[in-house]
Design an enzyme around this catalytic site. Sequence first.
Site, mmCIF file in Angstrom:
data_model
loop_
_atom_site.group_PDB
_atom_site.id
_atom_site.type_symbol
_atom_site.label_atom_id
_atom_site.label_comp_id
_atom_site.label_asym_id
_atom_site.label_seq_id
_atom_site.Cartn_x
_atom_site.Cartn_y
_atom_site.Cartn_z
ATOM 1 N N ASP A 229 18.861 15.261 142.118
ATOM 2 C CA ASP A 229 19.965 15.462 143.046
ATOM 3 C C ASP A 229 21.168 14.700 142.471
ATOM 4 O O ASP A 229 21.045 13.964 141.476
ATOM 5 C CB ASP A 229 19.589 15.013 144.460
ATOM 6 C CG ASP A 229 20.400 15.781 145.506
ATOM 7 O OD1 ASP A 229 21.529 16.211 145.189
ATOM 8 O OD2 ASP A 229 19.921 15.946 146.639
HETATM 9 C C1 BGC Z 1 22.461 17.692 147.986
HETATM 10 C C2 BGC Z 1 21.704 18.838 147.362
HETATM 11 C C3 BGC Z 1 22.664 19.802 146.706
HETATM 12 C C4 BGC Z 1 23.494 19.051 145.686
HETATM 13 C C5 BGC Z 1 24.463 19.932 144.950
HETATM 14 C C6 BGC Z 1 23.442 17.069 147.016
HETATM 15 O O1 BGC Z 1 24.248 16.120 147.627
HETATM 16 O O2 BGC Z 1 21.552 16.731 148.459
HETATM 17 O O3 BGC Z 1 20.919 19.477 148.332
HETATM 18 O O4 BGC Z 1 21.967 20.849 146.109
HETATM 19 O O5 BGC Z 1 24.235 18.028 146.366
HETATM 20 O O6 BGC Z 1 25.465 20.371 145.753
#
Ligand code: BGC
Length: 774
Positions: free
Chosen positions: A291
């Site tokens: 993440d």
């Molecule tokens: C979220 C993810 C997401 C990623 C990209 C993160 O802050 O937890 O679920 O896919 O950002 O946008």
Amino acid sequence: MKTKIALCLAVVMGFLSLPVPARVNVSKPSHVNNSGFDRRVDDLLAQMTIEEKVGQLNQLFYFKQFMQPEMVEPGIREGKIGSLLFVTDPVIINRLQKVAVEKSRLKIPLLFGFDVIHGFHTIFPVPLAMASSWDPALVEQMQSIAASEARAVGIRWTFAPMVDIARDPRWGRIVEGAGEDPFLASRMAAAHVRGFQGADPSSPGRVLACMKHFAGYGAATGGRDYDSAFIADTELYNVYLPPFKAAVDAGVGSAMSAYMTLNDVPATGNAFLLRDVLRTEWGFKGFVVSDADAVGDLVTHGFAEDKADAAYRALTAGLDMEMSLPGQSPKGHAYATSLTKLVQEGRVSKEQLDAAVRRILEAKFKLGLFDNPYADESLVATIHNNPEHRRLARIAAQRSMVLLRNEGNILPLVKGDAKVSSMAVIGPLADSKRDMRGSWSLADDMQSAVSVLEGIRTKVGAAVKVEYAQGADIARAYPSIFDVFNKPRPAPWSETQKREEFDKAVSLARSSDVVVMVLGEHEEMSGENATQSTLDLPGRQLELLKAVSELGKPLVLVLINGRPLDISWAATHVPAILEAWHPGAEGGNAIADILYGDATPGGKLPVTWPRSAGQIPIYYAHNNTKEPEFAKDFKSRYFDFPSSPLYPFGYGLSYSTFKFSNLRVSKPELKPGESTEVLVDVENTGRRTGDEVAQLYIHQRYGGASRPVRELKGFERLTLAAGEKKTVRFTLGKAELIYWSAASKGWVQDPAVFDVWAGSDATAVLTTTFRVVK
Ligand code: BGC
């Protein structure tokens, strides 16, 4: 994310100063004409410098709000970037891709990713609503459309589905998943994956799926987003992991590691999760991305000593690609800044690095990116504006709404009712296009969403005077990380305005024949970083509801929200309550369809609905205590409050009524490994066609562990004409009867007596038994 974005803004050009890999001139890489992936990957690996390999593991955000192509082009040309996320403009995607495939030494295409969560150009109901449809085939259809719209602009990878089990509605990300139950969530997980990827993610209109957040993210302490999760092995294997396993079995091509620590070990550096479970136990062949900045977070968590140690720990635990915010944010780019040195020093072996790079290259080959890297810009508008997409969005919204109450059959309203010449549509969500959509609606045209007010006006035409009053204003007390992507909300009302608008709404209701109140939450009140400390309706909405309700007019409450809210008062005072969730771009039309009976509600709750936040966590599949709640004289676990939920898991009404009967098992006794069929008759006993979801629950009475009082093990959504009767068949076999046992540290099937129930929710009473014998 806002802080993260600010950080990158300050140093966005940073990675341009990273060391440049040695240049070797290769006009046409040898992999171009090879057909087998393995050979082609081997060929490429043999040609790549360490820096170029590290580049493939580097994924960067590209925010159109403050970035231009020039900022990333040098990095792409130098082979330092393998993937970008958040580029949604096909012109920019093609421009950047051209740099990768024509200007970089080895011509390795970029992989463009985006959060295509519940639609891209056409916004569908949020995933929690999708799960409320109990209709995996419909979910698959929605995601195949979402995939085609994203693919049209050159996005080849979605960060979905989110398959985290959520049992705490304070956690805002409950909206992104399928709710509390591993069986329903597993069926949904597989449907999402099939929808995105089809049989082959390289085929036209398909994208690579990414199951997230591996694993345990939904168990955040206190529902506070990103907080530590403590999950016993039994719960992990029996509750939290099954939807991930279902996604793997459905062929999901990638996984995203979670932000938080699981039992004190951050998920992003967790070898037990990323290696032992995912690869060794499950045989997952795809790649794992972190993440955002989660590798750097290994330092924040007090797990890694510094960024280099974080890169070492993540890579050796099984994390292939690092997602970073652009620039040199203190947490980002752990791989980009440290891996080369770690390999040169021998701390990370060349084999370890190659294994990660291989998985990324394989994905790029499988997606056909080497042969077909560009988006066809001329097709985008046609694909996006296909009327079928909006048609499905409307049907999906209808099918995902849950009718919670309908006293005296006040719904459906009657078109052309002579007694109704005026209608008041009231509430902060009534005239909102934006809030129809829900979290992660970042690439659509907000103006194309249909508000409830618009939907109702179109439905009733000139015959009924439909007037609107907002009545209350709602706002987050603290900003949302998504504010940066949207126009600011209007300033909060002054105290005087609040009083005036409140009174205006009440007097509009007083002078109208029927009132529809549309209450709930703004889209940014659920989703990431959107934890709520209570489940109260934000602002003065409850007060407004009470004031309007006192007028004694026919009153319908429509809820627009991303989590169960405390509607206990409404549940006994408001005759009709329709849970619409964030229903998507066609939400307003779909709500009007349901209100006027042009569609029949048939959605069911994918979560147990608490009476108040004090009952959290509350879920139906808990173990028995010494005072079983199904016992005759059972009252409550609290001395001051009922412990039963407001609405059980699986609950939802229709405009018709249904009867379950004749529950039987084909084989009352089975040996471990054998199966039995369970049959039940379902009859529409009402006067109109309607939908019912036949649900099957089991309970293992005794064995090597105490098992939940009930567990969902089958369901089927049915449409039955008035008077129609159908026999539904379920199969119960090893897959449904085994569980992970703490006693034996593995999967077991106990000889035992099992109770079976079939019915319309988790409190079904129709029951029988069967026995598993040694
Ligand atoms: C979220 C993810 C997401 C990623 C990209 C993160 O802050 O937890 O679920 O896919 O950002 O946008």
